[in-house]
Design a protein around this motif. Structure first.
Motif, PDB file in Angstrom:
ATOM      1  N   ARG A 231      47.796  44.125  39.262  1.00  0.00           N
ATOM      2  CA  ARG A 231      48.161  43.698  37.913  1.00  0.00           C
ATOM      3  C   ARG A 231      47.929  44.797  36.884  1.00  0.00           C
ATOM      4  NH1 ARG A 231      51.435  40.009  37.070  1.00  0.00           N
ATOM      5  NH2 ARG A 231      50.496  39.571  35.050  1.00  0.00           N
ATOM      6  N   GLY A 232      47.535  45.969  37.350  1.00  0.00           N
ATOM      7  CA  GLY A 232      47.318  47.025  36.387  1.00  0.00           C
ATOM      8  C   GLY A 232      46.773  48.268  37.056  1.00  0.00           C
TER       9      GLY A 232
ATOM     10  N   VAL B 193      39.129  44.258  33.227  1.00  0.00           N
ATOM     11  CA  VAL B 193      38.833  43.264  34.268  1.00  0.00           C
ATOM     12  C   VAL B 193      39.069  41.850  33.724  1.00  0.00           C
ATOM     13  CG1 VAL B 193      36.986  42.227  35.649  1.00  0.00           C
ATOM     14  CG2 VAL B 193      37.222  44.721  35.542  1.00  0.00           C
ATOM     15  N   HIS B 194      38.563  41.603  32.521  1.00  0.00           N
ATOM     16  CA  HIS B 194      38.766  40.279  31.924  1.00  0.00           C
ATOM     17  C   HIS B 194      40.247  39.989  31.725  1.00  0.00           C
ATOM     18  CE1 HIS B 194      34.661  39.080  31.255  1.00  0.00           C
ATOM     19  NE2 HIS B 194      34.374  40.257  30.717  1.00  0.00           N
ATOM     20  N   ARG B 195      40.944  40.998  31.254  1.00  0.00           N
ATOM     21  CA  ARG B 195      42.365  40.846  30.981  1.00  0.00           C
ATOM     22  C   ARG B 195      43.146  40.489  32.256  1.00  0.00           C
ATOM     23  NH1 ARG B 195      44.776  42.202  26.401  1.00  0.00           N
ATOM     24  NH2 ARG B 195      43.077  43.278  25.383  1.00  0.00           N
ATOM     25  N   VAL B 196      42.838  41.241  33.311  1.00  0.00           N
ATOM     26  CA  VAL B 196      43.521  40.993  34.582  1.00  0.00           C
ATOM     27  C   VAL B 196      43.161  39.607  35.109  1.00  0.00           C
ATOM     28  CG1 VAL B 196      43.540  41.671  37.004  1.00  0.00           C
ATOM     29  CG2 VAL B 196      43.827  43.394  35.232  1.00  0.00           C
ATOM     30  N   ALA B 197      41.886  39.226  34.960  1.00  0.00           N
ATOM     31  CA  ALA B 197      41.454  37.911  35.429  1.00  0.00           C
ATOM     32  C   ALA B 197      42.199  36.810  34.684  1.00  0.00           C
ATOM     33  CB  ALA B 197      39.942  37.761  35.237  1.00  0.00           C
ATOM     34  N   ASP B 198      42.537  37.075  33.415  1.00  0.00           N
ATOM     35  CA  ASP B 198      43.292  36.102  32.636  1.00  0.00           C
ATOM     36  C   ASP B 198      44.769  36.074  33.005  1.00  0.00           C
ATOM     37  OD1 ASP B 198      41.126  35.220  31.224  1.00  0.00           O
ATOM     38  OD2 ASP B 198      41.362  36.686  29.612  1.00  0.00           O
ATOM     39  N   GLY B 199      45.164  36.953  33.906  1.00  0.00           N
ATOM     40  CA  GLY B 199      46.560  36.960  34.331  1.00  0.00           C
ATOM     41  C   GLY B 199      47.420  37.957  33.579  1.00  0.00           C
ATOM     42  N   ASP B 200      46.794  38.766  32.725  1.00  0.00           N
ATOM     43  CA  ASP B 200      47.584  39.748  31.985  1.00  0.00           C
ATOM     44  C   ASP B 200      47.727  41.036  32.792  1.00  0.00           C
ATOM     45  OD1 ASP B 200      47.975  38.163  29.788  1.00  0.00           O
ATOM     46  OD2 ASP B 200      46.030  38.705  28.928  1.00  0.00           O
TER      47      ASP B 200
END
Lengths: 379, 212
Positions: free
Chosen positions: B100-101, B116-123
């Motif tokens: 995802r990134g 990490v937070h962003r990716v965990a949120d699906g972004d």
């Protein structure tokens, strides 16, 4: 136990008698498994061979002796030799059944033994190897001569067989030998190339990485210098490992920018992250763009108070842009401060060449300098 | 307050792993570490973490192999690729496998935690370098030849350019008068186009320009 002695058992090694699905001793089932054919077919062949003077039966017993029951189980040396002997007998029986006379068979066997002896020299040291080869050659020659003699005694129809037999015998000795020599030479060449390559890498690592590490140790109490050293080393290694397509074809915007900004990095102990899309050959205008970019990055290094500057370079159809961004102190662009650096080395320099600059900044938000230069009309 | 995240670290340098662990924010718990593709696959299956921080290059293969082996039966796991410096084709390969990134190892601890937070949120998380790679891949001249490779919209291109210039999502949103959510959805759209576009065309592009 080398060459032939190693190669045949290597093929043999995968052969084994099969415990499950066997009728007598599992010889046919085992052969069928290894060669991936129907066991019935193998059994049929053995049965047919049995009609050829009993060769099939003898071969079966020989294989029984020579093959282990299931792969992995060891067979004693004596038992294996007995088995191979029986297989040879079976072969001779079969050949006789086909119509080949003893006069061909026995000399052929002698030649085969000689060839085996001839090749079994590997692993022996010089003198003994030579003697072994001589012995093998003598046996082969003996076999060939006896073959020629018996053949010529048998009359005219064998007159072709004699020279052919000699040729075959000769091929048997010399062929594998030449093949082995060629293989050894290849292996040697590969090894030489490998050694050469390793030496190149070692030289490279020594000249760059090890030197840098030594410098790093010596300047351990100067973190800025250590960082600059590490950064330069990283850049060098990266260039070496991944090559640099853009720069090998003469001077380009990308290469010139990388060089110029690397200088600034080193001089001011900062870190410049460059992202680029597209590239174009360097001309006078773009050189001005590079110098302006260099100035902008230097400003960021000196005034922003941060150690990180990001630079984005974009070459589009009509113009090339460079964005220099830091996340440092920033300043109020409307305040009447001394902005000579920006005005003189950046704005005027670009304007003289038809380009321009935009500075965006706000206190505490960092600064972005956007530099733009039109590309020369297609020449 | 950010929610707790469970992270698996797949990276073959022990020292670097230790560094990452100490720099991540306290809401990110490193539940497992692996140093190779072979170790990572069963570990991720076992732990089923929120995010896997995945090195592009591992001693026994690349990050894409890990994603390929795990993604199907652990659809909830998000992958974030990181590397020190790689050829464009390797980075694009990991993204196309489903990461995802992509971030570079020079990233700061705060930025990494945020990613990490962003990716965990699906972004999707694009580093400036990845944005550069992608812009290059989708440059108008190159994609015209391949109808499968969707063109980026003007907006998407603008967003990517700002990312490449070092802007953060919030700054991009302010600059383009958009909401942060919209910026995120543009980036996700680009990621999707990248993952769906013709492999052949991208490979050719990556081989032609070995951009680092």
């Amino acid at each position: 136990m080398t060459t032939l002695a190693a190669r045949v058992p290597a093929a043999f090694a995968r052969l084994s008698r099969r415990r499950d699905g066997r009728l007598v001793a599992g010889v046919c089932a085992g052969l069928a498994r290894t060669t991936r054919v129907d066991p019935t077919l193998v059994r049929l062949v053995f049965a047919l061979l049995a009609l050829a003077g009993g060769a099939g039966v003898v071969a079966y017993v020989g294989a029984w002796l020579a093959l282990p029951e299931d792969a992995g189980e060891a067979v004693t040396r004596r038992r294996r030799f007995a088995g191979i002997g029986l297989l040879l007998v079976a072969l001779s029986l079969a050949l006789r059944a086909v119509g080949l006379a003893d006069s061909v068979l026995w000399p052929a066997l002698v030649v085969a033994v000689g060839a085996y002896v001839f090749q079994s020299d590997r692993g022996l040291e010089g003198g003994r190897a030579k003697r072994r080869r001589l012995l093998g050659a003598a046996i082969v020659a003996g076999g060939a001569i006896s073959f020629a003699v018996t053949a010529s005694e048998n009359g005219s129809q064998s007159s072709l067989i004699a020279p052919t037999g000699l040729l075959v015998a000769f091929g048997l000795i010399v062929g594998p030998w030449i093949w082995r020599l060629a293989q050894e030479r290849d292996a040697e060449r590969v090894e030489r190339i490998r050694v050469q390559e390793r030496a190149d890498v070692a030289a490279r690592v020594h000249d760059s990485v090890l030197q840098t590490l030594a410098l790093v140790q010596r300047s351990a109490d100067d973190p800025k210098r250590v960082a600059a050293l590490a950064r330069r080393q990283e850049r060098e290694l990266r260039g070496w490992l991944y090559g640099d397509a853009g720069r090998s074809e003469g001077a380009t915007l990308r290469g010139a920018l990388e060089d110029a900004l690397a200088d600034v990095e080193e001089m001011h102990g900062i870190r410049v992250e460059i992202v680029q899309t597209g590239d174009t050959p360097l001309d006078e205008r773009l050189q001005a763009l590079v110098l302006a970019a260099r100035e902008a990055v230097t400003n960021a290094a000196v005034h922003s108070g941060t150690g990180d500057v990001s630079v984005f370079v974009q070459v589009a159809d009509a113009d090339a842009s460079v964005y220099v961004r830091d996340r440092g102190k920033g300043f109020d662009p409307t305040a009447p401060t001394d902005r000579r650096g920006i005005r003189e080395s950046i704005e005027r320099r670009l304007a003289r060449n038809g380009g321009g600059a935009v500075v965006r900044s706000a206190p505490a938000e960092g600064t972005e300098v956007e530099l733009r230069m039109p590309l020369q009309e297609s020449s | 307050m950010k929610p707790k995240r469970r992270l698996v670290l797949v990276e073959d340098h022990r020292i670097f792993r230790a560094g990452v662990r100490s720099e991540l924010d306290p809401n990110i718990e490193v539940v497992g570490e692996a140093a190779s593709v072979a170790d990572a696959i069963p570990l991720i299956r076992d732990l089923d973490p929120d995010v896997v921080l995945l090195d592009v290059h591992l001693p026994d293969g690349n990050g894409a192999a890990v994603i390929g082996a795990v993604a199907a039966d652990r659809p909830g796991v998000k992958f974030l690729a990181l590397s020190v410096s790689d050829a464009a084709e390797d980075v694009i390969a990991v993204i196309r496998a489903g990461a995802r990134g992509y971030v570079t190892k020079s990233i700061s601890g705060d930025e990494l935690s945020d990613a990490v937070h962003r990716v965990a949120d699906g972004d999707a998380v694009f580093s400036p370098r990845l944005a550069g790679f992608v812009l290059d891949a989708f440059r108008s001249g190159d994609v015209a030849a391949d109808p499968e490779l969707d063109l980026l919209t003007t907006r998407e291109r603008e967003v990517l350019q700002l990312i490449a210039r070092g802007y953060r999502y919030k700054e991009i949103a302010a600059r383009l008068h958009l909401s942060v959510k919209t910026v995120e959805s543009h980036v996700s759209a680009v990621l999707r186009k990248l993952q769906l576009s013709s492999r052949h065309e991208l490979t050719r592009w990556a081989v032609e320009r070995r951009l680092i």
